[in-house]
Design an enzyme around this catalytic site. Structure first.
Site, PDB file in Angstrom:
ATOM      1  N   HIS A 467       0.868  -1.348  -0.006  1.00 33.38           N
ATOM      2  CA  HIS A 467       0.163   0.030  -0.084  1.00 33.38           C
ATOM      3  C   HIS A 467       0.716   1.345  -0.025  1.00 33.38           C
ATOM      4  CE1 HIS A 467      -3.647   2.732   1.061  1.00 33.38           C
ATOM      5  NE2 HIS A 467      -2.781   3.081   1.834  1.00 33.38           N
ATOM      6  N   GLU A 468       1.800   1.376   0.895  1.00 31.18           N
ATOM      7  CA  GLU A 468       2.610   2.588   1.034  1.00 31.18           C
ATOM      8  C   GLU A 468       3.641   2.601  -0.179  1.00 31.18           C
ATOM      9  OE1 GLU A 468       2.049   4.625   3.043  1.00 31.18           O
ATOM     10  OE2 GLU A 468       0.485   3.452   4.350  1.00 31.18           O
ATOM     11  N   HIS A 471       1.865   4.800  -2.772  1.00 29.25           N
ATOM     12  CA  HIS A 471       1.850   6.202  -2.655  1.00 29.25           C
ATOM     13  C   HIS A 471       3.433   6.631  -3.097  1.00 29.25           C
ATOM     14  CE1 HIS A 471      -1.760   7.027  -0.340  1.00 29.25           C
ATOM     15  NE2 HIS A 471      -1.305   6.094   0.698  1.00 29.25           N
ATOM     16  N   HIS A 474       3.311   6.867  -6.939  1.00 26.27           N
ATOM     17  CA  HIS A 474       2.641   8.217  -7.223  1.00 26.27           C
ATOM     18  C   HIS A 474       3.653   9.128  -7.118  1.00 26.27           C
ATOM     19  CE1 HIS A 474      -1.480  10.433  -6.570  1.00 26.27           C
ATOM     20  NE2 HIS A 474      -0.950  10.378  -7.986  1.00 26.27           N
TER      21      HIS A 474
HETATM   22 ZN   LIG Z   1      -2.547   5.225   2.294  1.00 26.03          ZN
END
Ligand SMILES: [Zn+2]
Length: 679
Positions: A467-468, A471, A474
């Site tokens: 998940h991290e 980011h 991104h």
């Molecule tokens: Zn998050």
């Protein structure tokens, strides 16, 4: 030696020179940074020339470079490796930061220039320039920069009162939560808990001077993790009723009057700023745009969620009957019977999974490998570059053709000087205007094993790392001109979307076999375990979706108040709000009720609790799309270029359409949560 924050770093990718940074550098650089940007702002607003993009927006984007360098490091350090010195500095400088940013966003002269540009958009502007003007105008308008002097005074007054009420809400909530912790006289009532949980309850009681007793303290949400295992039905009931009662008992910690006053003041502030309701003011500066679209989505989900919750309730009742218990399912029974069914149906012992998730393999053969397969990027550790702590690792990210992408820093382990949770932050923000590269960072809080032994992650920690890293990608893939629009500088109801999407690779065929191998035997995670992990995703989702939607709709209802409307009965208001959307369900209380809904009354999520599911709609739609693509690499390239790379430089819904060929459909989310066919 000069202060390293005052000049650009000469390290690769402008990595902050952590080895040279000393405590005494922060204050000097912060002061210099505030002064520099104030001077740059003065030059913009005091010039005689009529506003143009080049003499107003662009210098604003160029401004504050010293502050940006020191602040990125300062905020990173106060979160990950704080010291009493940094804590003191943070407390002293928090109001300075707030005042500094207010002085920019509320400057009436700057607003006049931005508004003039917004009125008279120039045909020669690029799409990104046009969007940047739009963003600045909205932000400043919502903050109140366009008000006349008298209204601005009233706004300051309202902000002050609202701040006082949110602080009061928190104080009441904490006191009532402490008061309502459930005292257990007889340890036999705790049957079903582990030894560790029972000794934690004994310790909690001892801490309050209740020697020989046990204490069940309450978490923030309705309910309690122990409701799943406590066999004593009476105790389950006492715990849930205590939890639901918080903030509404008519004592000195009652939050009802606070909420009525707070929501009325927010409504008045919204009206002053030119919005119909607080929800309109908030969503104007979000992807959603207006609360009508939020409500349409939430209400569309509410019906199938409630129908599934009803079906789940019937199944639980059948279990209760089959066990000869002879009582009617109540809210405090839900988790207990659900846990029995979960174990029977999926039989996944999550503790037994850890030997398959050795941290280094998860990182290199899982997280990095997936990014190589999907986006073509490769990773090389740069041991010649250092972070602020020996545990911080630095990786260089390159494209297939060898081109530079950026640096990725990972700080995996927990330590006393780090705050809890997991997150991504940016240390250098890509942009073409100043020619800056990209440096991003992930933090987790994995307990560090003794030296010489491997780090085995839990299932959740593995998921968190994927998940991290979403980011981080991104940020790494940003290709924008203006620094304030890069990477994760997107709306709150959009920012979780790329990270949610990256979670899909964790159990993706071809990826999971590559990294999830037993630390001793090298055997891959058995296929039937992977299947059961995937199948359990839609389990109990009628309940979980209903309790979430109830809270999200309650948040919208409170913030749909208009200035001067009459609301006096909090309980009746909450009941009506939930009943109207079919989510007033006895056995499924809202995840947060008005008296303790901290996210929205003091936590910065007012009228925004919907965000989680809003971004998950796009996530589920995107995962579905990836599953249909013949080439993951081609699909990844498209997602990278059209969505991740544009960051906040265009309307996110437009970027989504550009990537997906249409708006996000709701169907994949309904399917993921098992909510199809329930209407
Ligand atoms: Zn998050």
């Amino acid at each position: 030696m000069t202060n390293p924050f005052l000049v650009p770093s000469t390290l690769p990718y402008q990595l902050p020179p952590f080895a040279d940074i000393r405590e005494e550098h922060y204050e000097e650089a912060l002061e210099a940074g505030f002064a520099e940007q104030a001077e740059e702002l003065r030059a913009i607003v005091e010039q005689e020339a009529a506003p143009t993009f080049e003499n107003t927006i662009e210098p604003l984007e160029r401004s504050g470079q010293v502050l940006s360098r020191v602040a990125h490091v300062f905020w990173s350090m106060t979160s990950t490796d704080s010291t009493p010195f940094l804590e003191e500095l943070e407390e002293r400088y928090a109001p300075r930061f707030a005042a500094h940013f207010d002085s920019i966003v509320l400057d009436p002269r700057l607003y006049a220039r931005v508004a003039a540009l917004h009125e008279g958009a120039d045909a020669s502007w690029t799409d990104e320039q046009r969007y940047l003007v739009e963003r600045r105008h909205t932000e400043m308008t919502v903050a109140g920069a366009g008000l006349d002097d008298a209204s601005r005074e009233r706004l300051k007054d309202l902000n002050q009162q609202i701040a006082t009420l949110t602080t009061r809400f928190d104080k009441h909530l904490q006191a009532d939560t402490n008061d309502l912790a459930v005292v257990v006289d007889d340890v036999a009532e705790l049957d079903g808990l582990s030894d560790g949980e029972i000794s934690a309850a004994a310790q909690a009681a001892a801490d309050r001077g209740l020697e020989g007793k046990h204490l069940v303290t309450l978490p923030l949400f309705s309910g309690h993790p122990w409701l799943a295992s406590l066999t004593d039905r009476g105790l389950r009931r006492r715990i849930l009723e205590a939890s639901l009662a918080r903030g509404t008992r008519g004592n000195e910690h009652d939050n009802r009057a606070t909420v009525l006053e707070l929501t009325a003041l927010r409504a008045e502030r919204a009206a002053l700023l030119g919005f119909r309701t607080h929800a309109h003011a908030i969503t104007a500066d979000e992807t959603a745009g207006d609360p009508e679209r939020v409500l349409a989505m939430l209400e569309r989900l509410a019906k199938p969620a409630a129908a599934n919750a009803a079906a789940e309730a019937r199944a639980l009742q059948a279990q209760i009957d089959a066990a000869g218990e002879g009582y009617e399912l109540a809210a405090w029974d839900w988790d207990y019977w659900t846990e029995k069914e979960r174990t029977a149906r999926y039989d996944v012992d999550t503790a037994a999974l850890r030997p398959y998730f050795e941290a280094e393999r998860v990182l290199v053969d899982g997280v990095f490998h997936a990014a190589t397969q999907v986006y073509g990027v490769t990773f090389e550790e740069r041991t010649d570059l250092v972070g602020y702590h020996p545990d911080v690792r630095v990786f260089e990210v390159r494209d297939e053709d060898g081109g530079e992408v950026g640096l990725y820093l990972l700080d995996l382990y927990t330590r006393d000087s780090k705050r809890g949770g997991a997150w991504m932050n940016s240390l250098v923000q890509q942009n073409r205007l100043l020619g800056d590269p990209t440096v991003v960072m992930n933090n987790l809080n994995v307990p560090k094993p003794p030296a010489g032994t491997p780090t085995l992650l839990t299932f959740d920690e593995t998921n968190t790392l994927f998940h991290e890293f979403g980011h981080a990608l991104h940020g790494l893939f940003a290709q924008v001109t203006y620094p304030s629009l890069g990477g994760t500088n997107v709306y709150r109801d959009f920012v979780e979307f790329p990270s949610q999407v990256n979670e899909m690779w964790m159990l993706w065929p071809g990826i999971v076999e590559h990294y999830a191998r037993h630390i001793e035997t090298g055997e891959p995670l058995p296929a039937d375990v992977i299947e059961r992990l995937q199948a359990s995703e839609s389990f109990n989702q009628g309940h979980d979706t209903s309790e979430y939607l109830a809270a999200a709709l309650l948040d919208q209802a409170w913030h749909a108040r208009t200035a001067g409307d009459e609301v006096t009965d909090v309980a009746a208001f909450e009941r009506e709000a939930l009943e109207r959307v079919g989510l007033l369900i006895d056995t499924v209380p809202t995840r947060y009720s008005t008296g303790y809904f901290q996210h929205v009354f003091s936590g910065g999520y007012s009228a925004g609790y919907y965000s989680y599911i809003w971004s998950e709609v796009m996530d589920a739609d995107t995962v579905e799309w990836f599953k249909q693509q013949p080439s993951i690499r081609d699909a990844g390239q498209r997602f990278r270029e059209r969505l991740l790379g544009v960051g906040g430089s265009k309307d996110p819904l437009e970027a989504y359409r550009d990537f997906r060929g249409r708006d996000a459909a709701l169907q994949p989310l309904l399917e993921r949560r098992g909510l199809t066919g329930a209407e």
